[in-house]
Scaffold this active site. Structure first.
Site, PDB file in Angstrom:
ATOM      1  N   CYS A 124      35.915  35.816  30.650  1.00 36.40           N
ATOM      2  CA  CYS A 124      34.651  36.540  30.889  1.00 36.40           C
ATOM      3  C   CYS A 124      34.365  37.606  29.833  1.00 36.40           C
ATOM      4  CB  CYS A 124      34.674  37.187  32.272  1.00 36.40           C
ATOM      5  SG  CYS A 124      34.913  35.997  33.584  1.00 36.40           S
ATOM      6  N   HIS A 173      29.619  43.052  32.997  1.00 35.38           N
ATOM      7  CA  HIS A 173      29.928  41.692  33.429  1.00 35.38           C
ATOM      8  C   HIS A 173      29.596  41.590  34.917  1.00 35.38           C
ATOM      9  CE1 HIS A 173      31.836  37.963  34.180  1.00 35.38           C
ATOM     10  NE2 HIS A 173      32.880  38.471  34.811  1.00 35.38           N
ATOM     11  N   ASN A 228      28.571  34.725  38.969  1.00 32.36           N
ATOM     12  CA  ASN A 228      29.387  35.035  37.792  1.00 32.36           C
ATOM     13  C   ASN A 228      29.345  33.849  36.823  1.00 32.36           C
ATOM     14  OD1 ASN A 228      31.438  35.505  35.970  1.00 32.36           O
ATOM     15  ND2 ASN A 228      32.941  36.167  37.491  1.00 32.36           N
TER      16      ASN A 228
HETATM   17  O1  UT7 Z   1      35.039  37.388  36.319  1.00 35.56           O
HETATM   18  C1  UT7 Z   1      36.221  38.132  36.491  1.00 35.56           C
HETATM   19  C2  UT7 Z   1      37.087  37.542  37.512  1.00 35.56           C
HETATM   20  N1  UT7 Z   1      36.704  37.622  38.876  1.00 35.56           N
HETATM   21  C3  UT7 Z   1      36.462  38.739  39.587  1.00 35.56           C
HETATM   22  O2  UT7 Z   1      36.286  39.809  39.069  1.00 35.56           O
HETATM   23  C4  UT7 Z   1      36.482  38.638  41.089  1.00 35.56           C
HETATM   24  C5  UT7 Z   1      37.241  39.778  41.707  1.00 35.56           C
HETATM   25  N2  UT7 Z   1      37.460  39.694  43.151  1.00 35.56           N
HETATM   26  C6  UT7 Z   1      36.432  39.737  44.053  1.00 35.56           C
HETATM   27  O3  UT7 Z   1      35.278  39.795  43.708  1.00 35.56           O
HETATM   28  C7  UT7 Z   1      36.793  39.771  45.519  1.00 35.56           C
HETATM   29  O4  UT7 Z   1      38.172  40.016  45.666  1.00 35.56           O
HETATM   30  C8  UT7 Z   1      36.417  38.461  46.275  1.00 35.56           C
HETATM   31  C9  UT7 Z   1      34.920  38.371  46.413  1.00 35.56           C
HETATM   32  C10 UT7 Z   1      36.970  37.269  45.561  1.00 35.56           C
HETATM   33  C11 UT7 Z   1      37.009  38.525  47.691  1.00 35.56           C
HETATM   34  O5  UT7 Z   1      36.521  39.672  48.370  1.00 35.56           O
HETATM   35  P1  UT7 Z   1      37.536  40.632  49.133  1.00 35.56           P
HETATM   36  O6  UT7 Z   1      36.724  41.664  49.795  1.00 35.56           O
HETATM   37  O7  UT7 Z   1      38.569  41.077  48.154  1.00 35.56           O
HETATM   38  O8  UT7 Z   1      38.127  39.687  50.256  1.00 35.56           O
HETATM   39  P2  UT7 Z   1      39.643  39.229  50.529  1.00 35.56           P
HETATM   40  O9  UT7 Z   1      40.077  38.237  49.523  1.00 35.56           O
HETATM   41  O10 UT7 Z   1      40.473  40.449  50.719  1.00 35.56           O
HETATM   42  O11 UT7 Z   1      39.475  38.517  51.934  1.00 35.56           O
HETATM   43  C12 UT7 Z   1      39.050  39.232  53.118  1.00 35.56           C
HETATM   44  C13 UT7 Z   1      38.840  38.217  54.226  1.00 35.56           C
HETATM   45  C14 UT7 Z   1      39.993  37.238  54.392  1.00 35.56           C
HETATM   46  O12 UT7 Z   1      40.112  36.934  55.754  1.00 35.56           O
HETATM   47  P3  UT7 Z   1      41.230  37.671  56.676  1.00 35.56           P
HETATM   48  O13 UT7 Z   1      42.560  37.360  56.050  1.00 35.56           O
HETATM   49  O14 UT7 Z   1      40.887  39.120  56.634  1.00 35.56           O
HETATM   50  O15 UT7 Z   1      41.021  37.042  58.030  1.00 35.56           O
HETATM   51  C15 UT7 Z   1      39.551  36.024  53.660  1.00 35.56           C
HETATM   52  O16 UT7 Z   1      40.150  34.840  54.129  1.00 35.56           O
HETATM   53  O17 UT7 Z   1      37.691  37.413  53.908  1.00 35.56           O
HETATM   54  C16 UT7 Z   1      38.071  36.029  53.953  1.00 35.56           C
HETATM   55  N3  UT7 Z   1      37.253  35.320  52.974  1.00 35.56           N
HETATM   56  C17 UT7 Z   1      36.054  34.796  53.269  1.00 35.56           C
HETATM   57  N4  UT7 Z   1      35.344  34.768  54.425  1.00 35.56           N
HETATM   58  C18 UT7 Z   1      34.144  34.158  54.373  1.00 35.56           C
HETATM   59  C19 UT7 Z   1      37.544  35.064  51.674  1.00 35.56           C
HETATM   60  N5  UT7 Z   1      36.531  34.380  51.116  1.00 35.56           N
HETATM   61  C20 UT7 Z   1      35.594  34.189  52.080  1.00 35.56           C
HETATM   62  C21 UT7 Z   1      34.350  33.561  52.120  1.00 35.56           C
HETATM   63  N6  UT7 Z   1      33.656  33.568  53.271  1.00 35.56           N
HETATM   64  N7  UT7 Z   1      33.805  32.967  51.021  1.00 35.56           N
END
Ligand code: UT7
Length: 331
Positions: A118, A258, A288
């Site tokens: 990225c 970004h 993204n």
């Molecule tokens: O381009 C550079 C590289 N990429 C990035 O910069 C991305 C960086 N990371 C992020 O943007 C975020 O970490 C994500 C958007 C990927 C995830 O958001 P988060 O707030 O960090 O969520 P999490 O991974 O901590 O998950 C929280 C909960 C989990 O459920 P439990 O364990 O709390 O029951 C996940 O299973 O949300 C769940 N979850 C979802 N639920 C609905 C994860 N993805 C989804 C989804 N829909 N798409």
């Protein structure tokens, strides 16, 4: 570091986004997710998806031709083409050579691909600036083109909701009136390489039926760890790029970051003390697009009149590698 006299400027930008829109409602039909979750956790509403027969080179070619037209240049004026992509159409030859041929650039120019995920666009601008400073090139075409939809596991809700396809291009030429790149700051940390990977398909782990079945050729990401590292890296890099340029936050007309996650952008802006009304965001519409986010953002910001001659722009990016950086420029 003392503020430098700019040697290179971005003289034109352009973008290409595929027509097909995939909404959060479409994703609700594919994985266990919801429009509300995606909007609240990422800020994304929809993204563009390229058709099956449209590759990274074709999207990049469209953006490149539009950028040349805006710059009033012909393809034969280009001395160097740098393409940043994490999704080349083929492993060989390079996408840059494919674009060189497609736009009709001369054999006098040289072309190469740059892989910094990225962060690729900012790295490419710095490489272009270096070649201009060394006198090896006067007109550099940068193309950031990404068909992320081909490397995403569409069954993995943690990643498939984030990415989209598209391309941005920029022409970099020598500075004339003090406008151009004022500072650039880049870093990488291979110790954190495992946070974002595409494990299979390379020399050490060639594709096998087993690896394909386990989807190891698809993007894998430790989202929350990447989130924290992104905020830390982009805010520090932004502060450093401002300092190196001799600028205060108040001098910045627009931060073009970004576009990975609205919450990452908001936290970065908060740490770098840039108010949100001076932060550019379009990830609600495109998600993204990896290295294409910044040139697409610059192009839209110019078109919307948010930046123009004399504006001071801060850009910052972060991606797999890990790689990151920030850059300031006077338009
Ligand atoms: O381009 C550079 C590289 N990429 C990035 O910069 C991305 C960086 N990371 C992020 O943007 C975020 O970490 C994500 C958007 C990927 C995830 O958001 P988060 O707030 O960090 O969520 P999490 O991974 O901590 O998950 C929280 C909960 C989990 O459920 P439990 O364990 O709390 O029951 C996940 O299973 O949300 C769940 N979850 C979802 N639920 C609905 C994860 N993805 C989804 C989804 N829909 N798409």
């Amino acid at each position: 570091m003392k503020p430098r006299t700019p040697v290179a400027r971005i003289s034109a930008t352009a973008r290409y986004l595929p027509e097909r829109v995939m909404t959060n409602a479409d994703l609700e039909q594919m994985v266990d997710t919801s429009d509300t979750w995606i909007r609240e956790r990422t800020g994304i509403r929809e993204r563009r998806i390229a058709s099956r027969d449209t590759g990274a080179a074709e999207m990049g070619t469209r953006a490149a031709c539009a950028a040349l037209q805006k710059a009033g240049l012909s393809a034969r004026d280009i001395d160097l083409i740098i393409v940043s992509t994490a999704t080349p159409d083929r492993m060989l030859p390079t996408t840059s050579c494919e674009i060189q041929a497609a736009i009709g650039a001369s054999r006098r120019c040289f072309a190469y691909d740059l892989q910094a995920a990225c962060t690729g666009f900012l790295y490419a601008v710095t490489m272009a600036e270096g070649q201009i400073a060394a006198g090896r090139a006067e007109t550099v075409l940068i193309v950031s083109t990404e068909k992320m939809s081909t490397i995403i596991d569409w069954d993995d809700r943690a990643t498939c909701i984030l990415f989209g396809d598209g391309a941005g291009a920029a022409v970099v030429q020598p500075s004339t009136n003090g406008e151009g790149i004022l500072s650039s700051y880049h870093r990488s940390d291979g110790n954190l390489a495992e946070l974002i990977t595409r494990p299979a398909g390379g020399a050490r782990t060639p594709l096998t039926a087993d690896r394909l079945r386990r989807r190891e050729h698809m993007l894998q990401m430790a989202g929350p760890e990447v989130f924290k590292a992104a905020v830390r890296a982009m805010s520090k890099a932004s502060i450093r790029a401002l300092k190196d340029a001799g600028l205060e936050t108040g001098d910045i007309d627009l931060l073009v970051p970004h576009q990975a996650n609205a919450r990452i952008i908001e936290a970065t802006a908060r740490y770098a003390r840039v108010p949100m009304d001076r932060v550019f965001m379009n990830l609600d519409r495109y998600g993204n697009i990896s290295s294409a986010t910044i040139p697409v953002g610059l192009d839209e910001a110019r078109e919307e009149g948010r930046i123009g001659p004399g504006s001071h722009v801060l850009m910052t990016a972060f991606g797999a590698g890990l790689t990151w950086g920030a850059m300031t420029m006077r338009m």
